[in-house]
Scaffold this motif. Structure first.
Motif, PDB file in Angstrom:
ATOM      1  N   ILE A   1       3.514  54.477  84.138  1.00 33.38           N
ATOM      2  CA  ILE A   1       3.211  55.173  85.389  1.00 33.38           C
ATOM      3  C   ILE A   1       4.427  55.091  86.296  1.00 33.38           C
ATOM      4  CG2 ILE A   1       1.766  55.014  87.479  1.00 33.38           C
ATOM      5  CD1 ILE A   1      -0.558  54.215  85.654  1.00 33.38           C
ATOM      6  N   ALA A   2       4.676  56.168  87.020  1.00 37.05           N
ATOM      7  CA  ALA A   2       5.697  56.153  88.073  1.00 37.05           C
ATOM      8  C   ALA A   2       4.982  56.099  89.404  1.00 37.05           C
ATOM      9  CB  ALA A   2       6.568  57.402  87.983  1.00 37.05           C
ATOM     10  N   VAL A   3       5.511  55.294  90.305  1.00 35.34           N
ATOM     11  CA  VAL A   3       4.895  55.177  91.637  1.00 35.34           C
ATOM     12  C   VAL A   3       6.007  55.051  92.670  1.00 35.34           C
ATOM     13  CG1 VAL A   3       4.571  52.666  91.352  1.00 35.34           C
ATOM     14  CG2 VAL A   3       3.210  53.907  93.063  1.00 35.34           C
ATOM     15  N   VAL A   4       5.819  55.729  93.786  1.00 34.27           N
ATOM     16  CA  VAL A   4       6.818  55.705  94.857  1.00 34.27           C
ATOM     17  C   VAL A   4       6.469  54.587  95.836  1.00 34.27           C
ATOM     18  CG1 VAL A   4       7.858  56.993  96.760  1.00 34.27           C
ATOM     19  CG2 VAL A   4       7.290  58.165  94.611  1.00 34.27           C
ATOM     20  N   ILE A   5       7.423  53.668  96.011  1.00 27.92           N
ATOM     21  CA  ILE A   5       7.268  52.549  96.951  1.00 27.92           C
ATOM     22  C   ILE A   5       8.517  52.531  97.824  1.00 27.92           C
ATOM     23  CG2 ILE A   5       6.966  50.055  97.211  1.00 27.92           C
ATOM     24  CD1 ILE A   5       5.910  49.996  94.294  1.00 27.92           C
ATOM     25  N   ASP A   6       8.350  52.848  99.063  1.00 30.13           N
ATOM     26  CA  ASP A   6       9.487  52.902  99.984  1.00 30.13           C
ATOM     27  C   ASP A   6      10.225  51.563  99.973  1.00 30.13           C
ATOM     28  OD1 ASP A   6      10.893  52.546 102.647  1.00 30.13           O
ATOM     29  OD2 ASP A   6      10.212  54.610 102.868  1.00 30.13           O
ATOM     30  N   LYS A   7      11.551  51.642  99.886  1.00 30.96           N
ATOM     31  CA  LYS A   7      12.340  50.409  99.744  1.00 30.96           C
ATOM     32  C   LYS A   7      12.270  49.516 100.974  1.00 30.96           C
ATOM     33  CE  LYS A   7      16.130  52.647  98.649  1.00 30.96           C
ATOM     34  NZ  LYS A   7      15.479  53.985  98.606  1.00 30.96           N
ATOM     35  N   HIS A   8      11.799  50.032 102.093  1.00 32.00           N
ATOM     36  CA  HIS A   8      11.727  49.218 103.302  1.00 32.00           C
ATOM     37  C   HIS A   8      10.407  48.461 103.440  1.00 32.00           C
ATOM     38  CE1 HIS A   8      14.642  52.501 104.273  1.00 32.00           C
ATOM     39  NE2 HIS A   8      15.356  51.437 104.547  1.00 32.00           N
ATOM     40  N   THR A   9       9.497  48.640 102.494  1.00 34.11           N
ATOM     41  CA  THR A   9       8.189  47.993 102.628  1.00 34.11           C
ATOM     42  C   THR A   9       8.221  46.554 102.121  1.00 34.11           C
ATOM     43  OG1 THR A   9       7.508  48.793 100.444  1.00 34.11           O
ATOM     44  CG2 THR A   9       6.957  50.187 102.337  1.00 34.11           C
ATOM     45  N   ALA A  10       7.275  45.775 102.615  1.00 30.71           N
ATOM     46  CA  ALA A  10       7.103  44.410 102.110  1.00 30.71           C
ATOM     47  C   ALA A  10       6.696  44.451 100.638  1.00 30.71           C
ATOM     48  CB  ALA A  10       6.039  43.685 102.937  1.00 30.71           C
ATOM     49  N   THR A  11       5.926  45.470 100.264  1.00 29.42           N
ATOM     50  CA  THR A  11       5.524  45.613  98.860  1.00 29.42           C
ATOM     51  C   THR A  11       6.745  45.717  97.951  1.00 29.42           C
ATOM     52  OG1 THR A  11       3.373  46.609  99.346  1.00 29.42           O
ATOM     53  CG2 THR A  11       4.347  47.157  97.216  1.00 29.42           C
ATOM     54  N   ALA A  12       7.712  46.547  98.334  1.00 26.45           N
ATOM     55  CA  ALA A  12       8.918  46.698  97.504  1.00 26.45           C
ATOM     56  C   ALA A  12       9.626  45.354  97.339  1.00 26.45           C
ATOM     57  CB  ALA A  12       9.860  47.731  98.117  1.00 26.45           C
TER      58      ALA A  12
END
Lengths: 189, 189
Positions: B47-58
């Motif tokens: 799966i591909a998923v977009v996670i903004d690089k500025h998030t805590a998740t990233a």
């Protein structure tokens, strides 16, 4: 067919509809369905879409560097399902064979399929590795349009009087969910 | 919470639902919503998923190399909307603050959020370029589960008696379409 501001283009596919990927190289034109696409950037609007490397579409897109992404409405569910399970190699002219018209897009000349709710013309961003490893193509949307009966001023409006333009979300084997039933999420404190 | 055969895992997100991306590194756990994900491969399921690089998740995902993808049901639409518009940097414990439980997944220990219709635990496939250029992370699903009231034997069944588990498709500003209205595409000759 009303222009969509590029900053709103991602909204055409934000909610996960099946799209029609259209392609043209010289006089050869094709259309296939793809359940696997997603925006990756708001502005410039960029979208990732999975196109199996063995398809005629991949061949045309690789040769031309352009593609169209059309968001089919419920009214062309049969067409959408059918072009997702037939190859141009067996049916050279899917538009004619399955009885759906199109117009060539103004700048890139890719087919914009009639009966859709939204349309985008896109240039491929060359990414050889992800094309090869994941069949994943990144494209940049250079122009977008929508049928204003269902999308206007940057917003979808799915209502009882425009069900033929409700988007299709492929559950499997030709069964599509449509966003006719909605829920408004509220911000928790 | 019934196991889903890996060859059917892509079906959990084939129709374009919003997902909850969960993460854990050490004792820090987080959850965010993501409208932008898609399968790229059936088997092994990727799966591909977009996670903004500025998030805590990233940050957590980069540190741990793992994440969870949960498919929220309509019953937790408010939670899903809220965790998509708040940061762990402001709300260190979104689960506690917004009142939703979870279990740690058996192998990777990522949160599996209660009230979801499907769950996957995933390992990140390192792809520095697409993470950087498109905020796009490729992951491999190593285990999947579903609530059998809405997904069993590899198939979704969205019915009037399980609306709380219908998937959420983000139209915008917290408004979600759900696949309660369906259409069966027929194969054209």
């Amino acid at each position: 067919l009303k222009p969509v501001d590029l900053r709103h283009a991602s909204r055409l596919v934000n909610h996960g509809p099946t799209v029609l990927v259209t392609s043209r190289h010289g006089d050869r034109r094709n259309v296939m369905a793809a359940a696997w696409s997603m925006p990756v950037e708001f502005l410039p609007p960029r979208i990732a879409v999975v196109i199996d490397k063995h398809t005629a579409t991949a061949e045309l897109v690789a040769a031309s560097g352009v593609l169209g992404l059309c968001v089919p409405g419920r009214g062309i569910a049969d067409f959408s399902y059918t072009v997702g399970s037939t190859s141009m190699r067996d049916v050279p002219d899917k538009f004619g064979r399955f009885g759906i018209g199109f117009d060539d897009s103004p700048t890139l000349g890719v087919p914009l399929v009639h009966g859709c709710a939204g349309w985008m013309e896109c240039r491929v961003i060359p990414e050889a590795h992800t094309q090869s490893a994941y069949d994943t193509w990144f494209v940049e949307v250079i122009a977008a349009w929508a049928d204003e009966r269902v999308f206007s001023a940057g917003h979808w409006s799915f209502r009882d009087d425009n069900t033929a333009l409700h988007t299709l979300h492929h559950i499997g084997a030709g069964l599509f969910g449509t966003p006719g039933v909605q829920v408004q999420g509220r911000r928790l404190g």
